[in-house]
Write a protein that holds these residues in place. Structure first.
Motif, PDB file in Angstrom:
ATOM      1  N   ILE A 275       1.047  -1.305  -0.013  1.00 10.41           N
ATOM      2  CA  ILE A 275       0.084   0.197   0.055  1.00 10.41           C
ATOM      3  C   ILE A 275       0.607   1.306   0.394  1.00 10.41           C
ATOM      4  O   ILE A 275       1.899   0.928   0.839  1.00 10.41           O
ATOM      5  CB  ILE A 275      -0.956   0.187   1.471  1.00 10.41           C
ATOM      6  CG1 ILE A 275      -1.650  -1.424   1.346  1.00 10.41           C
ATOM      7  CG2 ILE A 275      -1.452   0.985   1.312  1.00 10.41           C
ATOM      8  CD1 ILE A 275      -2.633  -1.383   2.986  1.00 10.41           C
ATOM      9  N   TYR A 276       0.501   2.717  -0.493  1.00 10.35           N
ATOM     10  CA  TYR A 276       1.416   3.585  -1.000  1.00 10.35           C
ATOM     11  C   TYR A 276       0.517   5.124  -0.423  1.00 10.35           C
ATOM     12  O   TYR A 276      -0.773   4.772  -0.522  1.00 10.35           O
ATOM     13  CB  TYR A 276       1.599   4.023  -1.808  1.00 10.35           C
ATOM     14  CG  TYR A 276       3.036   3.044  -2.285  1.00 10.35           C
ATOM     15  CD1 TYR A 276       4.276   2.668  -1.886  1.00 10.35           C
ATOM     16  CD2 TYR A 276       2.921   1.682  -3.706  1.00 10.35           C
ATOM     17  CE1 TYR A 276       5.900   1.823  -1.930  1.00 10.35           C
ATOM     18  CE2 TYR A 276       3.985   1.231  -3.990  1.00 10.35           C
ATOM     19  CZ  TYR A 276       5.205   1.164  -3.244  1.00 10.35           C
ATOM     20  OH  TYR A 276       6.182   0.556  -3.606  1.00 10.35           O
TER      21      TYR A 276
ATOM     22  N   PHE B   7      -0.069   6.396  -9.440  1.00  9.56           N
ATOM     23  CA  PHE B   7      -1.061   5.885  -7.966  1.00  9.56           C
ATOM     24  C   PHE B   7      -0.565   4.159  -8.879  1.00  9.56           C
ATOM     25  O   PHE B   7      -1.539   3.687  -8.230  1.00  9.56           O
ATOM     26  CB  PHE B   7      -2.170   6.550  -8.751  1.00  9.56           C
ATOM     27  CG  PHE B   7      -1.845   8.314  -8.026  1.00  9.56           C
ATOM     28  CD1 PHE B   7      -1.266   9.002  -6.663  1.00  9.56           C
ATOM     29  CD2 PHE B   7      -2.090   8.639  -8.741  1.00  9.56           C
ATOM     30  CE1 PHE B   7      -1.457   9.387  -6.318  1.00  9.56           C
ATOM     31  CE2 PHE B   7      -2.871  10.767  -7.938  1.00  9.56           C
ATOM     32  CZ  PHE B   7      -2.379  11.364  -6.739  1.00  9.56           C
ATOM     33  N   ASN B   8      -0.415   4.430 -10.108  1.00 12.07           N
ATOM     34  CA  ASN B   8      -0.692   3.012 -10.464  1.00 12.07           C
ATOM     35  C   ASN B   8       0.284   1.510  -9.596  1.00 12.07           C
ATOM     36  O   ASN B   8       0.336   0.835 -10.202  1.00 12.07           O
ATOM     37  CB  ASN B   8       0.175   3.062 -12.111  1.00 12.07           C
ATOM     38  CG  ASN B   8      -1.753   3.361 -13.036  1.00 12.07           C
ATOM     39  OD1 ASN B   8      -2.295   3.686 -12.573  1.00 12.07           O
ATOM     40  ND2 ASN B   8      -0.630   3.721 -13.802  1.00 12.07           N
ATOM     41  N   TYR B   9       1.078   2.357  -8.701  1.00 17.54           N
ATOM     42  CA  TYR B   9       1.428   0.601  -8.434  1.00 17.54           C
ATOM     43  C   TYR B   9       1.109   0.903  -7.056  1.00 17.54           C
ATOM     44  O   TYR B   9       0.587   1.447  -5.933  1.00 17.54           O
ATOM     45  CB  TYR B   9       3.807   2.421  -7.819  1.00 17.54           C
ATOM     46  CG  TYR B   9       4.084   1.937  -9.296  1.00 17.54           C
ATOM     47  CD1 TYR B   9       4.625   1.112  -9.996  1.00 17.54           C
ATOM     48  CD2 TYR B   9       3.913   3.071  -9.832  1.00 17.54           C
ATOM     49  CE1 TYR B   9       5.882   1.315 -10.526  1.00 17.54           C
ATOM     50  CE2 TYR B   9       4.613   4.124 -11.330  1.00 17.54           C
ATOM     51  CZ  TYR B   9       5.861   2.821 -11.439  1.00 17.54           C
ATOM     52  OH  TYR B   9       6.606   3.114 -13.225  1.00 17.54           O
ATOM     53  N   GLY B  10       1.661  -0.789  -6.578  1.00 22.88           N
ATOM     54  CA  GLY B  10       1.250  -0.843  -5.468  1.00 22.88           C
ATOM     55  C   GLY B  10       0.037  -1.618  -5.156  1.00 22.88           C
ATOM     56  O   GLY B  10      -0.714  -1.519  -6.717  1.00 22.88           O
TER      57      GLY B  10
ATOM     58  N   SER C 115      -2.785   2.156  -3.844  1.00 23.06           N
ATOM     59  CA  SER C 115      -2.463   3.677  -3.299  1.00 23.06           C
ATOM     60  C   SER C 115      -3.473   4.393  -3.235  1.00 23.06           C
ATOM     61  O   SER C 115      -4.772   4.746  -3.723  1.00 23.06           O
ATOM     62  CB  SER C 115      -1.708   4.247  -5.044  1.00 23.06           C
ATOM     63  OG  SER C 115      -0.284   3.888  -5.043  1.00 23.06           O
ATOM     64  N   THR C 116      -3.053   5.096  -1.648  1.00 22.54           N
ATOM     65  CA  THR C 116      -4.023   6.427  -1.279  1.00 22.54           C
ATOM     66  C   THR C 116      -3.247   8.076  -1.881  1.00 22.54           C
ATOM     67  O   THR C 116      -2.558   8.098  -1.993  1.00 22.54           O
ATOM     68  CB  THR C 116      -4.539   6.347  -0.056  1.00 22.54           C
ATOM     69  OG1 THR C 116      -2.768   6.017   1.032  1.00 22.54           O
ATOM     70  CG2 THR C 116      -4.425   4.524   0.057  1.00 22.54           C
ATOM     71  N   CYS C 117      -4.717   8.818  -1.609  1.00 23.92           N
ATOM     72  CA  CYS C 117      -3.933  10.318  -2.173  1.00 23.92           C
ATOM     73  C   CYS C 117      -4.810  10.637  -0.920  1.00 23.92           C
ATOM     74  O   CYS C 117      -6.106  10.885  -0.780  1.00 23.92           O
ATOM     75  CB  CYS C 117      -4.404  10.896  -3.200  1.00 23.92           C
ATOM     76  SG  CYS C 117      -2.952  12.329  -3.603  1.00 23.92           S
ATOM     77  N   SER C 118      -4.733  12.074  -0.541  1.00 20.66           N
ATOM     78  CA  SER C 118      -4.796  13.515   0.121  1.00 20.66           C
ATOM     79  C   SER C 118      -5.858  14.879  -0.832  1.00 20.66           C
ATOM     80  O   SER C 118      -4.639  15.013  -1.569  1.00 20.66           O
ATOM     81  CB  SER C 118      -4.287  13.224   1.522  1.00 20.66           C
ATOM     82  OG  SER C 118      -4.875  14.833   2.060  1.00 20.66           O
TER      83      SER C 118
END
Ligand code: PLP
Length: 359
Positions: free
Chosen positions: A150-151, A167-170, A173-176
């Motif tokens: 998880i990134y 965002f394509n890795y892991g 992936s999560t973002c804020s």
């Protein structure tokens, strides 16, 4: 007064125009037109497979851990925002810290294998300041030991690595999209994944597990983004390239004006198209940092100690000392960086730092 960051807001008319549909349809949450539109635009803009918009950037980390870490030990970085570690503990998993690379400041992948036990279920690492982890090496380690990855990509909107969105890795992936981040929706966030069946689980999880008005596929929580948040995101997305371009200019100016005497900055990993989301500088000593901070504060400039402290020192975790992260966290300072900052101000801040370090 110059703060470390200032939220970018589009012209108010642009936001008003977008929120009209909320009044027309009387639809303000539960995945309306605007959330769907924002997800579509993000997919197209970043070239990614799947995205689910969320209420903030912490809930998607919790959902990812709930689905993939299953109360096990989670290998993680001590150098991140507190949300990364807090989510692990909140989800009844055990954080196992692995120290960071001294220049990239991301988790040191060469130290991960030594931390794996038979209870390890996942790796949760942060692309700090938008600087990618060594994702290819981490993928190999995870495959070898059957671990999920998880990134926490909270800082990484707009970052590409090896020619594609970070965002394509892991596995997830999560973002804020918090107001302090480079792309924001006031509060908000997103989670990304390439696997259809995992994506479906994430989707159900973020809406109470609903699979129909009266049907539930499993346990869920409320992590839905509202239409008002999506409208803010939609009004800012068209400015993304401009926001990154301006920051690049400012960072280039800092690099030109600073003398880097008893000072260094972040090393960005090769093959990265960076988003210039932060400009952290690292002093030789904490004493230098404190002298500079005092001097800048006296001139109404407010940089931020970010990240401080190193997360293995939180009072609700148990961990051996993480020497590099501990040392960096005491010596790192994020300098002001935002859309309306100008080159004259960068010059003034740089001169003050140069002068303080010389005396
Ligand atoms: C901002 C941030 C978060 C939390 O995001 P919120 O949207 O504030 O919940 C998580 N991790 C990192 C590294 C962050 O910087």
């Amino acid at each position: 007064m110059i703060p470390v960051t200032k939220t970018f807001l589009p012209p108010i008319e642009e936001y008003q125009k977008i929120i009209k549909v909320i009044w027309e349809k009387n639809w303000i949450t539960n995945r309306g037109d605007l959330v769907n539109k924002l997800e579509d635009q993000i997919k197209t803009k970043l070239g990614i497979w799947g995205v689910i918009a969320t209420a903030n950037g912490t809930l998607p980390i919790q959902i990812a851990l709930k689905l993939l870490a299953r109360n096990g030990e989670v290998i993680t970085t001590p150098f991140s925002y507190v949300a990364t570690t807090a989510a692990i503990v909140w989800e009844n998993c055990t954080p196992v810290f692995v120290d960071i690379h001294p220049e990239y400041l991301t988790i040191d992948e060469t130290k991960i294998e030594a931390a794996i036990t038979n209870k390890t279920t996942a790796i949760l690492a942060t692309h700090v300041y938008g600087n990618p982890c060594n994702v290819l090496e981490i993928e190999k380690i995870a495959a070898k030991h059957n671990l999920k990855v998880i990134y926490d990509a909270a800082h990484s909107f707009g970052v590409n690595y090896n020619g594609q969105s970070i965002f394509n890795y892991g596995d997830i992936s999560t973002c804020s999209f918090h107001a302090t981040k480079i792309f924001h929706s006031g509060e908000g966030g997103a989670m990304f994944c390439k696997d259809f069946s995992l994506g479906l689980k994430m989707f159900y999880s973020h809406n109470f597990g609903h699979s129909g008005e009266e049907d539930f596929v499993g346990l869920g929580i409320n992590a839905k983004m509202s239409e008002l948040q999506a409208a803010m995101g939609l009004s800012i997305l068209p400015y993304l390239d401009q926001l990154i371009e301006k920051r690049k200019k400012l960072v280039t100016a800092y690099k030109e004006y600073l003398l880097f005497d008893h000072l260094r900055d972040l090393q960005i990993r090769e093959a990265t198209e960076w988003n210039y989301s932060y400009y952290p500088v690292i002093f030789d000593t904490e004493e230098d940092l404190l002298r500079v901070k005092t001097k800048l504060n006296a001139e109404e400039v407010f940089p931020r100690r970010y990240f401080y402290p190193s997360l293995e020192s939180l009072n609700y975790v148990k961990s051996p000392a993480m020497e590099i992260s501990h040392s960096i966290s005491r010596r790192i300072l994020c300098l002001p960086l935002f859309e309306s900052l100008d080159l004259e101000e960068v010059r003034k801040i740089s001169d003050l730092i140069n002068l303080t370090l010389k005396t």
